[in-house]
Design a protein around this motif. Structure first.
Motif, PDB file in Angstrom:
ATOM      1  N   GLU A 206       0.832  -1.202   0.000  1.00 23.62           N
ATOM      2  CA  GLU A 206       0.000   0.000   0.000  1.00 23.62           C
ATOM      3  C   GLU A 206       0.868   1.255   0.000  1.00 23.62           C
ATOM      4  N   GLU A 207       1.922   1.248   0.809  1.00 22.87           N
ATOM      5  CA  GLU A 207       2.831   2.401   0.849  1.00 22.87           C
ATOM      6  C   GLU A 207       3.548   2.580  -0.486  1.00 22.87           C
ATOM      7  N   ARG A 208       3.928   1.482  -1.121  1.00 17.71           N
ATOM      8  CA  ARG A 208       4.595   1.554  -2.422  1.00 17.71           C
ATOM      9  C   ARG A 208       3.676   2.173  -3.467  1.00 17.71           C
ATOM     10  N   GLU A 209       2.390   1.854  -3.409  1.00 14.48           N
ATOM     11  CA  GLU A 209       1.432   2.454  -4.336  1.00 14.48           C
ATOM     12  C   GLU A 209       1.345   3.956  -4.124  1.00 14.48           C
ATOM     13  N   ILE A 210       1.394   4.380  -2.868  1.00 10.79           N
ATOM     14  CA  ILE A 210       1.345   5.819  -2.569  1.00 10.79           C
ATOM     15  C   ILE A 210       2.579   6.513  -3.120  1.00 10.79           C
ATOM     16  N   VAL A 211       3.751   5.903  -2.933  1.00  8.84           N
ATOM     17  CA  VAL A 211       4.993   6.486  -3.449  1.00  8.84           C
ATOM     18  C   VAL A 211       4.947   6.555  -4.977  1.00  8.84           C
ATOM     19  N   ASN A 212       4.524   5.481  -5.619  1.00  8.20           N
ATOM     20  CA  ASN A 212       4.500   5.448  -7.082  1.00  8.20           C
ATOM     21  C   ASN A 212       3.535   6.480  -7.662  1.00  8.20           C
ATOM     22  N   GLN A 213       2.547   6.878  -6.897  1.00  9.62           N
ATOM     23  CA  GLN A 213       1.567   7.857  -7.365  1.00  9.62           C
ATOM     24  C   GLN A 213       2.186   9.238  -7.575  1.00  9.62           C
ATOM     25  N   HIS A 214       3.401   9.462  -7.036  1.00  5.41           N
ATOM     26  CA  HIS A 214       3.995  10.797  -7.137  1.00  5.41           C
ATOM     27  C   HIS A 214       4.244  11.219  -8.579  1.00  5.41           C
ATOM     28  N   VAL A 215       4.420  10.261  -9.471  1.00  6.76           N
ATOM     29  CA  VAL A 215       4.650  10.600 -10.876  1.00  6.76           C
ATOM     30  C   VAL A 215       3.426  11.291 -11.464  1.00  6.76           C
ATOM     31  N   LEU A 216       2.262  10.687 -11.284  1.00  5.56           N
ATOM     32  CA  LEU A 216       1.035  11.272 -11.828  1.00  5.56           C
ATOM     33  C   LEU A 216       0.642  12.532 -11.068  1.00  5.56           C
ATOM     34  N   ASP A 217       0.891  12.551  -9.762  1.00  8.81           N
ATOM     35  CA  ASP A 217       0.597  13.763  -8.988  1.00  8.81           C
ATOM     36  C   ASP A 217       1.451  14.931  -9.481  1.00  8.81           C
ATOM     37  N   GLY A 218       2.743  14.673  -9.697  1.00 10.05           N
ATOM     38  CA  GLY A 218       3.625  15.726 -10.182  1.00 10.05           C
ATOM     39  C   GLY A 218       3.212  16.213 -11.557  1.00 10.05           C
ATOM     40  N   TYR A 219       2.857  15.279 -12.428  1.00  5.00           N
ATOM     41  CA  TYR A 219       2.393  15.645 -13.763  1.00  5.00           C
ATOM     42  C   TYR A 219       1.174  16.558 -13.679  1.00  5.00           C
ATOM     43  N   GLN A 220       0.214  16.188 -12.831  1.00  2.00           N
ATOM     44  CA  GLN A 220      -1.016  16.970 -12.717  1.00  2.00           C
ATOM     45  C   GLN A 220      -0.748  18.361 -12.161  1.00  2.00           C
ATOM     46  N   MET A 221       0.190  18.491 -11.211  1.00  2.00           N
ATOM     47  CA  MET A 221       0.489  19.798 -10.634  1.00  2.00           C
ATOM     48  C   MET A 221       1.151  20.720 -11.651  1.00  2.00           C
ATOM     49  N   VAL A 222       2.104  20.191 -12.407  1.00  3.55           N
ATOM     50  CA  VAL A 222       2.760  21.011 -13.419  1.00  3.55           C
ATOM     51  C   VAL A 222       1.785  21.354 -14.540  1.00  3.55           C
TER      52      VAL A 222
END
Length: 314
Positions: A206-222
Motif C-alpha cells: 500500500e505504501e509503495r502504491e502511494i509512493v508510485n503515485q507521485h509521478v502522476l501527482d507531479g504531472y497533474q500539478m505542473v
C-alpha cells in the motif's frame, strides 16, 4: 488573516544593492519584526548584524514574492554574465537560489511559486550550458540529504550537465524546457506523507502504491500550473520506467523510453545512492557509479551512462 512571510537566504542579497522589498527577522515561530526598509542599501555591516544574531535567513511578506523574485533573477543574470565574476562564485550564487526557490515550490506547489522557480532556473541552465568550470563547481556543491527539494536540485544540475554532453551542437533540444522537467521531475513527492517518504524499513504494498503515485501527482500539478512543456511531460511521466517493462506508471519498455527520461533516471538513481537516506547509508561517487554499471545499466543506457561518468572526471 495574519500576514504570511517567506524566507530568503542571506546569501541572495547583494552587497551595496538596494533591498528589493521590506525585510524582516524571525524572533520566534510565526513572529516577525521589521529589519530593513525597501530601497535601503544592504551592506556588509547589515549582513554581519544578521549573522551575529545566529541567523542566515531574512523574511519578506508573501505578497512581495514576485518583486523579490524579479530582483533575484536580475541579480543572477548579472552575476552569470559578468566576466569579472569567477566560476565558483557564479556556481555558488545559482546553487543557493535554486535551493531556495525549489524549497518554496515543493513546500507550497502553487502555480505562482512554480513559475518563480522556473524563472530562477533560466540563468542556472544558461550557466551550465556555457561554463564548464562553473558546472564542475556546481557538481561539487551538491549536498546530499533526504529533502526532496535538495534531491531535485541535484538531479536537475546533473541532468542538464549530462544533456549538454549528449546533445552538444544539436540545437533541436531546448535546454530551458529540459531544465524545467529535470528540476521538477519529483514535484509529486510533496504529496507523500513524510512518515512514508522517510520510512527506514521496507515499504508495504500500500505504501509503495502511494509512493508510485507521485509521478502522476507531479504531472497533474505542473499541468495545472500552465507550465507544462513536451519535454517536461516526457521527463516527469517516464523517469521511473524501466527497459524490462517493470517500471511505472505505464510499464514502458526499452525503445519506448525517451532519452530525456533516461538522463533523468540515471541522475535520479545516482543521487539516491550517494545521499544519506533513512533506509541506507550513502555511497561514494565511485561506489555509486560501480553499482550502477553492474546492476542498473542496460544496453540502451550505455551511451547515456558513459556521458554521465564524464561529469565526475577531473
Amino acid at each position: 488573516m495574519d500576514e504570511q512571510f517567506l524566507p530568503v537566504a542571506l546569501a541572495t542579497l547583494q552587497f551595496e544593492k538596494a533591498a528589493p522589498c521590506d525585510l524582516y527577522r524571525s524572533i520566534r515561530d510565526d513572529k516577525y519584526v521589521f529589519f530593513a526598509k525597501k530601497g535601503v542599501l544592504f551592506d556588509r555591516a547589515t549582513r554581519d548584524r544578521v549573522i551575529a544574531s545566529g541567523a542566515d535567513l531574512l523574511y519578506i511578506r508573501e505578497e512581495e514574492s514576485a518583486l523579490y523574485n524579479s530582483y533575484l533573477k536580475e541579480t543572477l543574470v548579472s552575476i552569470v554574465t559578468d566576466p569579472a565574476v569567477t566560476s565558483d562564485k557564479k556556481a555558488a550564487a545559482v546553487h543557493t537560489a535554486c535551493l531556495q526557490t525549489l524549497q518554496r515550490a515543493f513546500e507550497e506547489p502553487r502555480a505562482v511559486f512554480l513559475g518563480q522557480a522556473c524563472e530562477i532556473l533560466e540563468p542556472t541552465v544558461n550557466l551550465i550550458v556555457s561554463d564548464d568550470q562553473a558546472t564542475k563547481h556546481l557538481i561539487h556543491l551538491t549536498t546530499y540529504d533526504h529533502s526532496t527539494y535538495v534531491h531535485s536540485t541535484n538531479v536537475g544540475i546533473f541532468s542538464i550537465a549530462l544533456a549538454r554532453i549528449l546533445f552538444s551542437g544539436d540545437s533541436q533540444h531546448d535546454m530551458q524546457a529540459l531544465g524545467a522537467g529535470f528540476f521538477l521531475h519529483d514535484l509529486g513527492k510533496c504529496k507523500i506523507p513524510i512518515d512514508i517518504l522517510n520510512k527506514p524499513g521496507m515499504l508495504t504494498d500500500e505504501e509503495r502504491e502511494i509512493v508510485n503515485q507521485h509521478v502522476l501527482d507531479g504531472y497533474q500539478m505542473v499541468e495545472s500550473s500552465g507550465l507544462m512543456t513536451d519535454e517536461a511531460r516526457t521527463i516527469i511521466l517516464q523517469h521511473h520506467e524501466r527497459d524490462d517493462g517493470r517500471g511505472y506508471p505505464n510499464q514502458k519498455r526499452a525503445d519506448e523510453i525517451h532519452p530525456y527520461a533516461r538522463i533523468c533516471r540515471l541522475a535520479d538513481i545516482y543521487e539516491a545512492l550517494t545521499a544519506d537516506r533513512p533506509y541506507h547509508n550513502s555511497r561514494s561517487s565511485f561506489e555509486a557509479l560501480k553499482f550502477m554499471k553492474e546492476h542498473v545499466i542496460s544496453g540502451p543506457d550505455e551511451q547515456v551512462f558513459a556521458g554521465f561518468v564524464k561529469l565526475f572526471l577531473a
